[in-house]
Scaffold this motif. Sequence first.
Motif, PDB file in Angstrom:
ATOM      1  N   MET A  19      33.030  32.664  42.842  1.00  0.00           N
ATOM      2  CA  MET A  19      34.118  33.730  42.609  1.00  0.00           C
ATOM      3  C   MET A  19      33.580  34.499  41.603  1.00  0.00           C
ATOM      4  O   MET A  19      33.255  34.149  40.269  1.00  0.00           O
ATOM      5  N   TYR A  20      33.601  35.771  41.561  1.00  0.00           N
ATOM      6  CA  TYR A  20      33.337  36.954  40.889  1.00  0.00           C
ATOM      7  C   TYR A  20      34.482  37.423  40.152  1.00  0.00           C
ATOM      8  O   TYR A  20      35.746  37.411  40.967  1.00  0.00           O
ATOM      9  N   GLU A  54      26.859  34.871  52.596  1.00  0.00           N
ATOM     10  CA  GLU A  54      27.811  34.195  51.690  1.00  0.00           C
ATOM     11  C   GLU A  54      29.175  35.178  51.811  1.00  0.00           C
ATOM     12  O   GLU A  54      29.343  36.146  51.731  1.00  0.00           O
ATOM     13  N   SER A  65      32.624  35.489  49.631  1.00  0.00           N
ATOM     14  CA  SER A  65      32.987  35.111  48.063  1.00  0.00           C
ATOM     15  C   SER A  65      34.218  35.915  47.963  1.00  0.00           C
ATOM     16  O   SER A  65      34.431  36.782  48.376  1.00  0.00           O
ATOM     17  N   GLU A 112      41.053  32.410  46.088  1.00  0.00           N
ATOM     18  CA  GLU A 112      40.332  31.293  46.899  1.00  0.00           C
ATOM     19  C   GLU A 112      40.777  31.065  48.057  1.00  0.00           C
ATOM     20  O   GLU A 112      40.004  30.627  48.954  1.00  0.00           O
ATOM     21  N   VAL A 155      39.666  33.339  50.692  1.00  0.00           N
ATOM     22  CA  VAL A 155      38.481  33.393  50.762  1.00  0.00           C
ATOM     23  C   VAL A 155      38.373  32.123  52.167  1.00  0.00           C
ATOM     24  O   VAL A 155      37.574  32.622  53.179  1.00  0.00           O
TER      25      VAL A 155
END
Length: 615
Positions: free
Chosen positions: A1-2, A181, A183, A461, A464
């Motif tokens: 996670m950014y 990916e 994210s 999250e 995601v």
Amino acid sequence: MYEHDVIVVGAGGAGLRAAIAAKNEGADVAIVSKVHPVRSHTGAAEGGINAALREGDSWEDHAYDTMKGSDYLGDAPAIETLCKNSPNEVIQLEHWGMAFSREEDGRVSQRPFGGLSFPRTTYAGAETGHQLLHTMYEQLVKSGVQVYDEWHVLNLAVTDEERPEDRTCHGVVAYDVQTGEISGFRARNGVILATGGPGQAFDHTTNAVSCTGDGQAMAYRAGVPLEDMEFIQFHPTSLPSTGVLISEGVRGEGGILYNAEGERFMFEHGYANNDGELASRDVVSRAELTEVNEGRGIDDEYVHLDMRHLGEERILDRLENILHLAEDFEGVDGLKEPMPVKPGQHYAMGGIETNENGETCVNGLYAAGECACASVHGANRLGGNALPELIVFGKRAGKHAAGAEMEPAKIETGQRGEYETAEIDSPVALGEPGSFGDADAVADGGTVAEGGSVDETSIVERAVEAERRNIDELLSSEGIHHSEVRSDLQQSMTRYVNVFREEEGLKQALRDIREARDRYKDVAVSDPSRTFNTDLLQTIETRNLLDLAEAITIGALAREEFRGAHWRAEAPERKDDEWLKHTMLSWNDGTPELWYRPVMLEGEDKTYEPKTRSY
Ligand SMILES: Cc1cc2nc3c(=O)[nH]c(=O)nc-3n(C[C@H](O)[C@H](O)[C@H](O)COP(=O)(O)OP(=O)(O)OC[C@H]3O[C@@H](n4cnc5c(N)ncnc54)[C@H](O)[C@@H]3O)c2cc1C
């Protein structure tokens, strides 16, 4: 996670300006963009940027022209904010080194543009957007904003309270185009959507393939209303075979339109006796199609735009890019022959409902640029007014998201319960209750539990996780290719939701969209890989186009009047008593709900009284 304070989705003019402004306020800022910043569609802008810079001009005149151009559907607080701030923003660009065209005495040149009462369009040859984008990208690099380029945002991470006004956006979910990916990007302060327009809903458009309205569709499904979507601008001078734009700058410099009989029809057929070719775009587009429909078009399709009389020196100085476009895409030498042109989809006046500070009704979610509707352009945008919108409202959204002190906005957002609602007279069921990518999917995946016990990071999250499941499903299913759905949709929109619209055609478009939605349920991605899978990403974009095409058509069917770019065969006159109001469309968990908000004509010092619009 950014994680960052402010996450800007999109790196065109609006996104870059928003990011620079947020960074200047001291925020930790990131841009997430599906294409590299300098490949954003702003780079295609040709003609110029409006700003009242000269003696004899004023922001008040610019505001009046913009309100008249909007056919009195623009909101005065937004228009006045644009016109007051664009001079300083253009000067800022100049100080950052933008290579504006100049007069002999060194002043920045300004040219006439359609619907303007003063030659107030600043420009850099016919490559204004390219210069603007590169100038701002330099500043972005200098400022140290983190750029995640070639990351495609799939969805927003928004809480799921019942009323959109109670929801909060905590970030976005994105797909790394290079690696596959998926994210989360958590935004501590706010997410700014600057994702551009939905031009790819049409098959004859001046817009790039990346213009799929992703941000509009994501915001809509997260509960933010879309405003005035029926107002689509058809630019009068696109090349017939590709839709590539021939800038209004050509007419601004003195280019002339002729029909097949060699008549200068804008004057000779009385479409615009004062301004002729430089009437507002909606007026010129209707005139061209009327010429074609009445048998005076060339090859029953287009008219001619002639700039030969301007002379080689002036053309090379101010319009060189146009020569290349006409030669490369149509095989025509603009120095020796007139260029074929016809109306093409160009711009979306409507979009994500915002106020003057870029705020939407969902907390922490902002929008700026073509994806947003503040509303500056109302029913018709004046040429040269989109680029100042990017820099004025991009900056404001960036500052606000970064926590700068700003005057509270005059325009309110959301709160549909207080306003007039309307039935949608659709021949088919609309929307997509409970399907992939809508607000329910976000809720399943990651919204706050009752009582607010889930923290912000887990909201992102879970969003995601929901997108991972969606992508896995798309990659593993078998069925039809999205391009079949997309091209049928585009053709239907161009046929039925074009310059001239009538009830039965609009209903047919809704039937076609319904059919396309049903076929989309069986869509499958033919490329199973995770790297540079453009097939997958275009499949996802197609879903966005379906929702937006439907929103455009619902608004067009409901609005039984002729205003700006929206013409209806059954009601070919403006009806101020009934229709001085914005069309608002809420996703309402998959069942579109139509409502109306009154237009705001009260400016700072005056009220703009609707007048007959002639040029
Ligand atoms: C050919 C042409 C000429 C024009 N000329 C003029 C002119 O002379 N003057 C004028 O005022 N206006 C002009 N316009 C209009 C104006 O250029 C546009 O309205 C404006 O540039 C849009 O800027 P934007 O920043 O809102 O979006 P864009 O420049 O389209 O940028 C959108 C950004 O969002 C990103 N993005 C989109 N979806 C996603 C996603 N899912 N995930 C991550 N990133 C995403 C893209 O990567 C891109 O960086 C012109 C338009 C066209 C088509």
